[in-house]
Design an enzyme around this catalytic site. Structure first.
Site, PDB file in Angstrom:
ATOM      1  N   ARG A  96       1.129   1.744  -3.607  1.00 54.86           N
ATOM      2  CA  ARG A  96      -0.135   2.264  -4.168  1.00 54.86           C
ATOM      3  C   ARG A  96      -0.323   3.730  -3.788  1.00 54.86           C
ATOM      4  O   ARG A  96      -0.845   4.519  -4.586  1.00 54.86           O
ATOM      5  CB  ARG A  96      -1.319   1.417  -3.645  1.00 54.86           C
ATOM      6  N   CYS A 101      -6.615   3.525  18.791  1.00 55.86           N
ATOM      7  CA  CYS A 101      -7.591   4.534  19.260  1.00 55.86           C
ATOM      8  C   CYS A 101      -8.696   4.780  18.230  1.00 55.86           C
ATOM      9  O   CYS A 101      -9.546   5.666  18.432  1.00 55.86           O
ATOM     10  CB  CYS A 101      -6.855   5.844  19.568  1.00 55.86           C
ATOM     11  N   TYR A 135       0.820  -1.216   0.000  1.00 50.90           N
ATOM     12  CA  TYR A 135       0.000   0.000   0.000  1.00 50.90           C
ATOM     13  C   TYR A 135       0.859   1.273   0.000  1.00 50.90           C
ATOM     14  O   TYR A 135       0.424   2.314  -0.476  1.00 50.90           O
ATOM     15  CB  TYR A 135      -1.021  -0.040   1.149  1.00 50.90           C
ATOM     16  N   HIS A 142     -14.513   1.160  -0.470  1.00 49.84           N
ATOM     17  CA  HIS A 142     -13.403   0.255  -0.115  1.00 49.84           C
ATOM     18  C   HIS A 142     -12.246   0.991   0.542  1.00 49.84           C
ATOM     19  O   HIS A 142     -11.118   0.472   0.611  1.00 49.84           O
ATOM     20  CB  HIS A 142     -12.924  -0.502  -1.359  1.00 49.84           C
ATOM     21  N   GLY A 168     -15.948   1.542 -15.703  1.00 49.21           N
ATOM     22  CA  GLY A 168     -14.610   1.002 -15.465  1.00 49.21           C
ATOM     23  C   GLY A 168     -14.518  -0.037 -14.379  1.00 49.21           C
ATOM     24  O   GLY A 168     -13.595  -0.032 -13.574  1.00 49.21           O
ATOM     25  N   THR A 169     -15.494  -0.956 -14.353  1.00 53.99           N
ATOM     26  CA  THR A 169     -15.416  -2.030 -13.362  1.00 53.99           C
ATOM     27  C   THR A 169     -15.790  -3.370 -13.992  1.00 53.99           C
ATOM     28  O   THR A 169     -16.660  -3.426 -14.851  1.00 53.99           O
ATOM     29  CB  THR A 169     -16.288  -1.745 -12.122  1.00 53.99           C
ATOM     30  N   ASN A 214     -12.500   2.605  -5.844  1.00 59.39           N
ATOM     31  CA  ASN A 214     -11.091   3.004  -5.924  1.00 59.39           C
ATOM     32  C   ASN A 214     -10.614   3.646  -4.625  1.00 59.39           C
ATOM     33  O   ASN A 214     -11.377   4.342  -3.957  1.00 59.39           O
ATOM     34  CB  ASN A 214     -10.882   3.970  -7.101  1.00 59.39           C
ATOM     35  N   CYS A 254       0.947   6.527  15.930  1.00 55.66           N
ATOM     36  CA  CYS A 254      -0.311   7.230  15.651  1.00 55.66           C
ATOM     37  C   CYS A 254      -0.186   8.655  16.181  1.00 55.66           C
ATOM     38  O   CYS A 254       0.174   8.844  17.347  1.00 55.66           O
ATOM     39  CB  CYS A 254      -1.473   6.521  16.344  1.00 55.66           C
TER      40      CYS A 254
HETATM   41  C1  BV8 Z   1     -17.633  -8.656   2.171  1.00 56.14           C
HETATM   42  C2  BV8 Z   1      -9.655  -2.385  -1.643  1.00 56.14           C
HETATM   43  C3  BV8 Z   1     -18.811  -9.531   3.931  1.00 56.14           C
HETATM   44  C4  BV8 Z   1      -8.283  -2.925  -1.595  1.00 56.14           C
HETATM   45  C5  BV8 Z   1     -11.110  -4.144  -2.560  1.00 56.14           C
HETATM   46  C6  BV8 Z   1     -20.906 -13.007  -3.157  1.00 56.14           C
HETATM   47  C7  BV8 Z   1     -20.499 -13.887  -4.106  1.00 56.14           C
HETATM   48  C8  BV8 Z   1     -19.133 -14.263  -4.166  1.00 56.14           C
HETATM   49  C9  BV8 Z   1     -18.175 -13.727  -3.291  1.00 56.14           C
HETATM   50  C10 BV8 Z   1     -18.591 -12.840  -2.355  1.00 56.14           C
HETATM   51  C11 BV8 Z   1     -19.942 -12.494  -2.275  1.00 56.14           C
HETATM   52  N1  BV8 Z   1     -20.062 -11.603  -1.268  1.00 56.14           N
HETATM   53  C12 BV8 Z   1     -18.827 -11.376  -0.706  1.00 56.14           C
HETATM   54  C13 BV8 Z   1     -17.912 -12.136  -1.353  1.00 56.14           C
HETATM   55  C14 BV8 Z   1     -16.498 -12.164  -1.050  1.00 56.14           C
HETATM   56  C15 BV8 Z   1     -15.699 -11.009  -1.683  1.00 56.14           C
HETATM   57  C16 BV8 Z   1     -15.777 -11.091  -3.186  1.00 56.14           C
HETATM   58  O1  BV8 Z   1     -16.539 -10.393  -3.831  1.00 56.14           O
HETATM   59  N2  BV8 Z   1     -14.912 -11.948  -3.733  1.00 56.14           N
HETATM   60  C17 BV8 Z   1     -14.830 -12.029  -5.206  1.00 56.14           C
HETATM   61  C18 BV8 Z   1     -13.384 -12.046  -5.608  1.00 56.14           C
HETATM   62  C19 BV8 Z   1     -15.581 -13.213  -5.726  1.00 56.14           C
HETATM   63  N3  BV8 Z   1     -16.192  -9.709  -1.222  1.00 56.14           N
HETATM   64  C20 BV8 Z   1     -15.697  -9.244  -0.039  1.00 56.14           C
HETATM   65  O2  BV8 Z   1     -14.904  -9.838   0.659  1.00 56.14           O
HETATM   66  C21 BV8 Z   1     -16.231  -7.872   0.396  1.00 56.14           C
HETATM   67  N4  BV8 Z   1     -16.582  -7.918   1.777  1.00 56.14           N
HETATM   68  O3  BV8 Z   1     -18.329  -9.287   1.416  1.00 56.14           O
HETATM   69  O4  BV8 Z   1     -17.805  -8.620   3.513  1.00 56.14           O
HETATM   70  C22 BV8 Z   1     -19.133  -9.197   5.268  1.00 56.14           C
HETATM   71  C23 BV8 Z   1     -20.442  -9.305   5.583  1.00 56.14           C
HETATM   72  C24 BV8 Z   1     -20.801  -9.051   6.866  1.00 56.14           C
HETATM   73  C25 BV8 Z   1     -19.820  -8.683   7.805  1.00 56.14           C
HETATM   74  C26 BV8 Z   1     -18.500  -8.582   7.435  1.00 56.14           C
HETATM   75  C27 BV8 Z   1     -18.126  -8.848   6.138  1.00 56.14           C
HETATM   76  C28 BV8 Z   1     -15.139  -6.786   0.355  1.00 56.14           C
HETATM   77  C29 BV8 Z   1     -14.568  -6.645  -0.963  1.00 56.14           C
HETATM   78  C30 BV8 Z   1     -13.642  -5.411  -1.004  1.00 56.14           C
HETATM   79  C31 BV8 Z   1     -12.184  -5.820  -1.099  1.00 56.14           C
HETATM   80  N5  BV8 Z   1     -11.345  -4.650  -1.356  1.00 56.14           N
HETATM   81  N6  BV8 Z   1     -10.367  -3.010  -2.744  1.00 56.14           N
HETATM   82  C32 BV8 Z   1      -7.396  -2.476  -2.739  1.00 56.14           C
HETATM   83  O5  BV8 Z   1      -7.835  -1.702  -3.596  1.00 56.14           O
HETATM   84  O6  BV8 Z   1      -6.262  -2.938  -2.711  1.00 56.14           O
HETATM   85  S1  BV8 Z   1     -11.803  -4.915  -3.957  1.00 56.14           S
HETATM   86  C33 BV8 Z   1     -10.887  -4.299  -5.322  1.00 56.14           C
HETATM   87  O7  BV8 Z   1     -11.051  -5.271  -6.328  1.00 56.14           O
HETATM   88  C34 BV8 Z   1     -11.402  -3.007  -5.913  1.00 56.14           C
HETATM   89  O8  BV8 Z   1     -11.800  -2.076  -4.955  1.00 56.14           O
HETATM   90  C35 BV8 Z   1     -12.571  -3.499  -6.762  1.00 56.14           C
HETATM   91  O9  BV8 Z   1     -13.727  -3.675  -5.969  1.00 56.14           O
HETATM   92  C36 BV8 Z   1     -12.076  -4.848  -7.225  1.00 56.14           C
HETATM   93  C37 BV8 Z   1     -11.405  -4.690  -8.559  1.00 56.14           C
HETATM   94  O10 BV8 Z   1     -12.390  -4.565  -9.485  1.00 56.14           O
HETATM   95  P1  BV8 Z   1     -12.388  -3.350 -10.563  1.00 56.14           P
HETATM   96  O11 BV8 Z   1     -12.215  -2.052  -9.875  1.00 56.14           O
HETATM   97  O12 BV8 Z   1     -13.562  -3.589 -11.392  1.00 56.14           O
HETATM   98  O13 BV8 Z   1     -11.012  -3.606 -11.384  1.00 56.14           O
HETATM   99  P2  BV8 Z   1     -10.714  -4.771 -12.460  1.00 56.14           P
HETATM  100  O14 BV8 Z   1      -9.278  -4.691 -12.746  1.00 56.14           O
HETATM  101  O15 BV8 Z   1     -11.312  -6.067 -12.009  1.00 56.14           O
HETATM  102  O16 BV8 Z   1     -11.557  -4.327 -13.769  1.00 56.14           O
HETATM  103  C38 BV8 Z   1     -11.255  -3.118 -14.407  1.00 56.14           C
HETATM  104  C39 BV8 Z   1     -12.351  -2.924 -15.455  1.00 56.14           C
HETATM  105  O17 BV8 Z   1     -12.126  -1.664 -16.086  1.00 56.14           O
HETATM  106  C40 BV8 Z   1     -12.341  -3.996 -16.545  1.00 56.14           C
HETATM  107  O18 BV8 Z   1     -13.680  -4.393 -16.807  1.00 56.14           O
HETATM  108  C41 BV8 Z   1     -11.742  -3.272 -17.764  1.00 56.14           C
HETATM  109  O19 BV8 Z   1     -12.328  -3.687 -18.954  1.00 56.14           O
HETATM  110  C42 BV8 Z   1     -12.145  -1.835 -17.490  1.00 56.14           C
HETATM  111  N7  BV8 Z   1     -11.193  -0.846 -18.041  1.00 56.14           N
HETATM  112  C43 BV8 Z   1      -9.827  -0.933 -18.077  1.00 56.14           C
HETATM  113  N8  BV8 Z   1      -9.311   0.207 -18.632  1.00 56.14           N
HETATM  114  C44 BV8 Z   1     -10.382   1.012 -18.929  1.00 56.14           C
HETATM  115  C45 BV8 Z   1     -11.582   0.341 -18.534  1.00 56.14           C
HETATM  116  N9  BV8 Z   1     -12.808   0.867 -18.692  1.00 56.14           N
HETATM  117  C46 BV8 Z   1     -12.869   2.117 -19.280  1.00 56.14           C
HETATM  118  N10 BV8 Z   1     -11.754   2.825 -19.664  1.00 56.14           N
HETATM  119  C47 BV8 Z   1     -10.507   2.306 -19.513  1.00 56.14           C
HETATM  120  N11 BV8 Z   1      -9.450   3.012 -19.918  1.00 56.14           N
END
Ligand code: BV8
Length: 235
Positions: free
Chosen positions: A62, A123, A59, A112, A178-179, A95, A139
């Protein structure tokens, strides 16, 4: 997009793709973040407990990248929409960079977390943070060496989910930019909005995993699609 006159309340979801043209890596691209790092090594509370230095280094990298980046035309167009839209508007971003705000947008929610924020697990205070967290700096409030990145990791509850669901419930239009639709609960927002009667639009470089759930999909780079769409909305 249907008749904009019926649209008053807009929810916009953004992902890594909107910051790609600002030079910030996305996650799933061939040169993406997940190519160099395993999610379970850097993006879970278990990883932080196991090897905090690896996670802090990830991080810190990042954070430096976010500080060195500049908003692009897509961020700027959304900032213009935010300034001129008379109805409700909420930009929900996955993001952790601050490019929406640096472009001038105000109605932004980081579901996120934010890389320019450090969270003291001693704290519970949060602090604007531009430097490194590697080396356990104290801190500023309690002096404890217990600062972690203010980031929502996998398995942790995203921030302000009530506010997000309230906005989705009142939305006339839901736009996803963009997701890839790979991570929940964000990937489920289009369904929630559609169920509540909102029109749904996807602006993305390629079809996302949830593409079929959108009324309309426009493919292309955000820096081209978003300014064009905003001009339509404000016309
Ligand atoms: C939770 C911070 C529960 C860190 C991030 C249901 C089904 C299956 C699994 C789950 C479910 N519910 C929960 C889960 C588990 C999990 C999950 O989803 N797993 C996945 C992998 C299957 N979810 C969690 O754990 C979430 N928490 O559910 O808690 C809970 C409930 C009660 C009590 C306590 C807990 C938390 C998830 C958050 C994790 N943290 N980020 C960091 O950034 O380092 S997630 C991180 O990955 C991002 O924030 C974002 O969300 C994800 C990445 O996705 P994108 O941003 O879309 O990026 P990606 O590269 O994938 O895609 C880019 C897109 O842009 C592409 O489509 C591309 O074509 C396009 N693109 C590229 N260039 C361009 C463009 N578009 C336009 N113009 C361009 N130039």
């Amino acid at each position: 997009m249907g008749d904009m006159h019926a649209v008053r309340n807009i929810v916009i979801l953004t992902g890594a793709g909107i910051s790609a043209e600002s030079g910030l890596k996305t996650f799933r691209a061939e040169d993406g973040l997940w190519e160099e790092h395993r999610v379970e090594d850097v993006c879970t509370p278990q990883a932080f407990a196991r090897d905090p230095d690896l996670v802090q280094r990830f991080y810190d990298m990042r954070r430096a990248a976010a500080l060195a980046a500049e908003p692009n035309a897509a961020h700027e167009a959304l900032a213009t929409l935010d300034a001129e839209w008379p109805g409700e508007l909420l930009i929900v971003t996955q993001n952790i960079d601050d490019l929406h705000e640096r472009a001038g947008a105000r109605r932004v929610l980081h579901m996120h977390g934010e890389v320019l924020s450090a969270w003291c697990t001693g704290c519970d205070m949060r602090h604007r943070w531009e430097g490194a967290l590697l080396g356990d700096p104290p801190c500023p409030a309690c002096g404890e060496a217990s600062l972690r990145p203010d980031i929502v990791w996998f398995g942790e509850m995203p921030y302000e989910m009530d506010r997000i669901f309230a906005a989705l419930a009142g939305a006339d239009l839901f736009v996803s930019i963009g997701t890839s639709g790979a991570v929940y609960p964000a990937a489920g927002f289009v369904q929630e909005a559609a169920t509540r009667g909102a029109a749904t639009l996807e602006l993305n470089l390629e079809r996302s995993l949830g593409s079929r759930m959108f009324d309309e999909t426009r493919l292309g780079p955000a820096s081209e699609l978003v300014p064009r769409w905003v001009a339509e909305v404000l016309a």
